[in-house]
Design an enzyme around this catalytic site. Sequence first.
Site, PDB file in Angstrom:
ATOM      1  N   HIS A 133       0.813  -1.225   0.000  1.00 42.21           N
ATOM      2  CA  HIS A 133       0.000   0.000   0.000  1.00 42.21           C
ATOM      3  C   HIS A 133       0.841   1.267   0.000  1.00 42.21           C
ATOM      4  O   HIS A 133       0.455   2.275  -0.583  1.00 42.21           O
ATOM      5  CB  HIS A 133      -0.972  -0.011   1.178  1.00 42.21           C
ATOM      6  N   CYS A 175      -9.459  -4.076 -10.376  1.00 41.13           N
ATOM      7  CA  CYS A 175      -8.836  -2.816  -9.938  1.00 41.13           C
ATOM      8  C   CYS A 175      -7.481  -3.025  -9.270  1.00 41.13           C
ATOM      9  O   CYS A 175      -6.928  -2.093  -8.705  1.00 41.13           O
ATOM     10  CB  CYS A 175      -9.775  -2.046  -9.021  1.00 41.13           C
ATOM     11  N   ASP A 211      -4.332  -8.393  -3.454  1.00 39.78           N
ATOM     12  CA  ASP A 211      -4.590  -9.301  -2.335  1.00 39.78           C
ATOM     13  C   ASP A 211      -4.889 -10.710  -2.821  1.00 39.78           C
ATOM     14  O   ASP A 211      -4.495 -11.681  -2.179  1.00 39.78           O
ATOM     15  CB  ASP A 211      -5.752  -8.771  -1.482  1.00 39.78           C
ATOM     16  N   GLU A 218     -11.096 -10.554  -3.555  1.00 42.50           N
ATOM     17  CA  GLU A 218      -9.636 -10.500  -3.327  1.00 42.50           C
ATOM     18  C   GLU A 218      -9.174 -11.566  -2.349  1.00 42.50           C
ATOM     19  O   GLU A 218      -8.044 -11.545  -1.883  1.00 42.50           O
ATOM     20  CB  GLU A 218      -9.196  -9.103  -2.883  1.00 42.50           C
TER      21      GLU A 218
HETATM   22  C1  PEP Z   1      -6.175  -5.283  -4.382  1.00 46.04           C
HETATM   23  O1  PEP Z   1      -6.033  -5.973  -3.371  1.00 46.04           O
HETATM   24  O2  PEP Z   1      -5.836  -5.649  -5.514  1.00 46.04           O
HETATM   25  C2  PEP Z   1      -6.780  -3.950  -4.272  1.00 46.04           C
HETATM   26  C3  PEP Z   1      -7.133  -3.269  -5.332  1.00 46.04           C
HETATM   27  O3  PEP Z   1      -6.888  -3.423  -3.029  1.00 46.04           O
HETATM   28  P1  PEP Z   1      -5.624  -2.846  -2.219  1.00 46.04           P
HETATM   29  O4  PEP Z   1      -4.445  -2.853  -3.132  1.00 46.04           O
HETATM   30  O5  PEP Z   1      -5.974  -1.489  -1.770  1.00 46.04           O
HETATM   31  O6  PEP Z   1      -5.507  -3.818  -1.105  1.00 46.04           O
HETATM   32 MG    MG Z   2      -6.942  -5.332  -1.497  1.00 53.16          MG
END
Ligand code: PEP
Ligand code: MG
Length: 547
Positions: A185, A496, A449, A425
């Site tokens: 993150h 995403c 994830d 995820e």
């Molecule tokens: C992911 O897990 O791919 C996602 C888009 O959420 P984050 O990266 O914020 O955990």
């Molecule tokens: Mg995620």
Amino acid sequence: MLKGNGICIHPGITCGRIFVPDTASCAPACTPWDPAAEKAQLQQALQAAKAQLSQLIEETTASLGENNARIFDMQLLMLEDASFLSHIDAQIDNGKSAAEAAKEAADGFAAQFAALDDDYMKARCADIQDLSQRLVRILCRARAQAFPDEPFIVAARDLTPSDTVRMPRERILAIVTHSGSITSHAAILARSLGIPALAGCDLPFDRLQGREMLVDCESGSCWVDPDEATKARILSKRQPEKETQPELLIYKDRPAVTKSGRRIGVYANIAFPEEARTALLHGAEGIGLMRSEFLYLGREDAPTEDELFCAYRTVAECMQGRCVIIRTLDAGADKALPYLGLEKEENPALGLRGVRICLANHALFRTQLRAIYRASCYGNLWMMFPLISSVWEVQQVRSLCRQVRQELMHEGIACRDIPLGIMVETPAAALISDALARHADFFSVGTNDLTQYTLAADRQNAALGRYADAHHPAVFRLLAMVAENAHRAHIPVGLCGTLSSDFSVTQQLLQMGFDELSTVPEHILPLKKIICESEVPYEGIPVCDPR
Ligand code: PEP
Ligand code: MG
């Protein structure tokens, strides 16, 4: 001259003074130790903690009654406890910072309570830890203001998204860390803010404060105390800010339609409301993921309903009727919110994270839901829930959404019946996506994830490289399964995670049937181009586009 190597998180070449933030211990970063100053800071922190607790007691009494508010009594008593305070003083006299001293004294008291043969007293350990965290937070914040006035390079072993959010972002030239990977993150945040960043660098971080650093995120190298020849050689590679290529600009106001006539939504991932404008400038047809937790990080307490409402309304209005998918609070793991006072976990990525925190803290969740529903009349808002793994979670969040909506309508506040989707995820969610699709209005796959959990490869660990492979056939089988199950249930499916920026697999994702891809703004135009040039036929079940 000392050289380090790492993996590129966000490109760029720069040179500047190093600032090593005080992230873990909150001990002063290379400032001389002065016991009188530490004790003065401690006194201020004790007063601030008292004020915070009094306010908490007042709010809790109003919302949950006097009995529930009494849970804070213990913390107030500790703040006046002569023995506790003299232990902190003694630690400071022994050379500790006020924050370290408060933590050590609290740990000592908590251990004594834990050893008592009385369940009530044992349970007070959590109160002492909560108080210790409160004091440390206040003391850290006092120090956190001591950032250099000049632009600086942040170098740290670990850097959480909260650490980054707390810094003056406009003065950060680059970020160099040991921890993190392309999908961590902190890395996502650096990319989102456009800050050059390297992860996986093995440097003696405790000896870097104030030294000069040259960072080349193109080659993945950095130099501490660089010599003039190296500086000249690396800095000469620096390109002027790249203009968008004219052949891409034609896609800015065009929808992304494949040669076979299939329209694919190309959306932007954002963390802060102000990024919505950038997303539009890059040709985004919507916001596919607003990581709403960034509004909660780096603060002393949770944002209010009004603060959240303003943020969501800003994005909704800026996007002028285009779809905006707000992901509800995805805190926990590397995005810890100390003010929630949650217990320390051994495996936080497998712990109280994402929707689990919201289901465990209805008051926190309801505040966010109210803000989203209130903003729903100002644009085309959708809402989705992170880290879903079971049908019952979706049923519970939907039921809470219904309650919040009804509550607002009773108060005479207009709100829309917006689509409620889920993030896929976890491998569990992918494997039961046929069942989940009956309870969700749309899916959005989080490949960061999904990859971490499918392959048991921590996304925070730069050393795992090959293991955290989003191209792994296991991940791809799950992606295909999710897309098919979504279409069988006639709901749209997006993606995403960072995989949406990996153009080497765009054709495969289109073939699987993904209806929408959401990525960082600067990748939108190249992605639209690839989609428009794609000849890949899609033979799966067509889905009506509800946007
Ligand atoms: C992911 O897990 O791919 C996602 C888009 O959420 P984050 O990266 O914020 O955990
Ligand atoms: Mg995620």
